[in-house]
Scaffold this motif. Sequence first.
Motif, mmCIF file in Angstrom:
data_model
loop_
_atom_site.group_PDB
_atom_site.id
_atom_site.type_symbol
_atom_site.label_atom_id
_atom_site.label_comp_id
_atom_site.label_asym_id
_atom_site.label_seq_id
_atom_site.Cartn_x
_atom_site.Cartn_y
_atom_site.Cartn_z
ATOM 1 N N ARG A 1 -18.782 -76.782 -27.696
ATOM 2 C CA ARG A 1 -19.761 -76.433 -26.669
ATOM 3 C C ARG A 1 -19.777 -74.934 -26.447
ATOM 4 O O ARG A 1 -18.788 -74.327 -26.039
ATOM 5 C CB ARG A 1 -19.452 -77.169 -25.369
ATOM 6 C CG ARG A 1 -19.557 -78.682 -25.485
ATOM 7 C CD ARG A 1 -19.133 -79.357 -24.194
ATOM 8 N NE ARG A 1 -19.996 -78.996 -23.080
ATOM 9 C CZ ARG A 1 -19.744 -79.327 -21.821
ATOM 10 N NH1 ARG A 1 -18.627 -79.992 -21.528
ATOM 11 N NH2 ARG A 1 -20.576 -78.981 -20.866
ATOM 12 N N ALA A 2 -20.912 -74.315 -26.726
ATOM 13 C CA ALA A 2 -21.049 -72.871 -26.588
ATOM 14 C C ALA A 2 -20.776 -72.447 -25.153
ATOM 15 O O ALA A 2 -21.246 -73.072 -24.200
ATOM 16 C CB ALA A 2 -22.450 -72.432 -27.001
ATOM 17 N N PHE B 1 -13.971 -72.064 -26.796
ATOM 18 C CA PHE B 1 -13.987 -70.751 -27.426
ATOM 19 C C PHE B 1 -13.951 -70.822 -28.951
ATOM 20 O O PHE B 1 -14.201 -69.827 -29.639
ATOM 21 C CB PHE B 1 -12.846 -69.882 -26.875
ATOM 22 C CG PHE B 1 -11.555 -69.966 -27.619
ATOM 23 C CD1 PHE B 1 -11.133 -68.915 -28.411
ATOM 24 C CD2 PHE B 1 -10.741 -71.081 -27.517
ATOM 25 C CE1 PHE B 1 -9.928 -68.964 -29.093
ATOM 26 C CE2 PHE B 1 -9.544 -71.141 -28.187
ATOM 27 C CZ PHE B 1 -9.128 -70.083 -28.989
ATOM 28 N N ARG B 2 -13.699 -72.001 -29.519
ATOM 29 C CA ARG B 2 -13.758 -72.135 -30.966
ATOM 30 C C ARG B 2 -15.174 -71.938 -31.494
ATOM 31 O O ARG B 2 -15.359 -71.621 -32.681
ATOM 32 C CB ARG B 2 -13.238 -73.512 -31.385
ATOM 33 C CG ARG B 2 -11.754 -73.703 -31.189
ATOM 34 C CD ARG B 2 -11.308 -75.116 -31.495
ATOM 35 N NE ARG B 2 -11.893 -76.086 -30.588
ATOM 36 C CZ ARG B 2 -11.599 -77.388 -30.566
ATOM 37 N NH1 ARG B 2 -10.702 -77.868 -31.438
ATOM 38 N NH2 ARG B 2 -12.148 -78.206 -29.707
ATOM 39 N N ASP B 3 -16.151 -72.095 -30.622
ATOM 40 C CA ASP B 3 -17.543 -71.952 -31.050
ATOM 41 C C ASP B 3 -17.817 -70.583 -31.661
ATOM 42 O O ASP B 3 -18.690 -70.463 -32.530
ATOM 43 C CB ASP B 3 -18.484 -72.186 -29.857
ATOM 44 C CG ASP B 3 -19.946 -72.140 -30.259
ATOM 45 O OD1 ASP B 3 -20.360 -73.006 -31.056
ATOM 46 O OD2 ASP B 3 -20.662 -71.223 -29.801
ATOM 47 N N SER B 4 -17.060 -69.560 -31.227
ATOM 48 C CA SER B 4 -17.273 -68.213 -31.760
ATOM 49 C C SER B 4 -16.041 -67.665 -32.481
ATOM 50 O O SER B 4 -15.995 -66.483 -32.826
ATOM 51 C CB SER B 4 -17.653 -67.248 -30.621
ATOM 52 O OG SER B 4 -16.630 -67.194 -29.631
ATOM 53 N N ASN B 5 -15.051 -68.527 -32.721
ATOM 54 C CA ASN B 5 -13.842 -68.100 -33.412
ATOM 55 C C ASN B 5 -14.113 -68.073 -34.919
ATOM 56 O O ASN B 5 -14.668 -69.028 -35.465
ATOM 57 C CB ASN B 5 -12.703 -69.061 -33.080
ATOM 58 C CG ASN B 5 -11.400 -68.645 -33.717
ATOM 59 O OD1 ASN B 5 -11.197 -68.874 -34.905
ATOM 60 N ND2 ASN B 5 -10.516 -68.052 -32.948
ATOM 61 N N PRO B 6 -13.710 -66.998 -35.609
ATOM 62 C CA PRO B 6 -14.062 -66.855 -37.030
ATOM 63 C C PRO B 6 -13.678 -68.029 -37.918
ATOM 64 O O PRO B 6 -14.392 -68.343 -38.881
ATOM 65 C CB PRO B 6 -13.325 -65.578 -37.442
ATOM 66 C CG PRO B 6 -13.217 -64.780 -36.192
ATOM 67 C CD PRO B 6 -13.020 -65.792 -35.098
#
Length: 319
Positions: A212-213, A217-222
Amino acid sequence: MQQRFIGNRSVGAVGFGAMSFGGMFGATDEATSLACLDAAAAAGISHVDTANIYGMGVSERIIGMWGRRDVHLATKCGIVGGPPRTVRNDEPYIRQCLEESLRRLNREHVDLYYIHRRQPDIPIEDLAGTMAKLVQEGKIGGYGLSEIAPSTLRRAHAEHPVTAVQNEFSLWTRLPQLGLIQACQQLGVAFVAFSPLGRGVFGRTPLTRTFRAGIDFRDSNPRFVEPNFSANLAAIAPFRDLCAARGWTVPGAALAWVLAQGDHIIPIPGTRTADHLADWQVPVLDTADLSRIEHLLPAGFAHGSRYGDHQMAFVESYC
């Protein structure tokens, strides 16, 4: 469960990280979190780790509601919620945060108190002196440092002995093996490995891109964005096959690998539910097993950095 030491306290070799109780990986509720803690205690887990920043006090409050006094309890301060997120390590702020945490935890004393991130312009010797005062006053049993370099550990330890260091360490995050794990062993400091299951990538089943954006926070983790995400799932698939063939759970085998890297290492996996906790069945790995795992998942296999640039603030690098 086998036992290991944090300071002079014997605890279960696998601890419990309570970050997810604060909603960092999705919605949860008090009843589910309390049931998860009960299941952890029943499984022999006797070290519980939280922080004031997890849900802005929510995780600490739930642990305070739980009320168990027979667990070794750690919490943290130092990260100041934003935006922008900053850090503070000055004595008045640390004392204020500790009193607030103790109220939420329903305790007069916490066994282990971490500085979550180091403030670069405060000498580490001054910070260690502040923590020594809290130990002497009986507010904390010992202090720890998180996301630090070996040089920082040695300087702090020379001022006042450090009880534990908490850095990320798992099959796909190996940086601590380049000096920090060794420094902890030399100094008699416990190394507490957070995210030992790779934030769910070593979970029961392969992850899907349903983060979930703005919440997870994994949504934007490389490592969790494409094309890295698919590449990582493919790299880990043979390890999953090995676990199935040996009758191991994937989380259990991943934890067993971490435990095998040193007898002073205590992994603290986290989960929101008792159901997932049941997967932490740690097998005994022999030399051949460890060699096979190393062949399948060699150091550096992961695609993408463990943090994005926006997540690296105040994380110490040393290699």
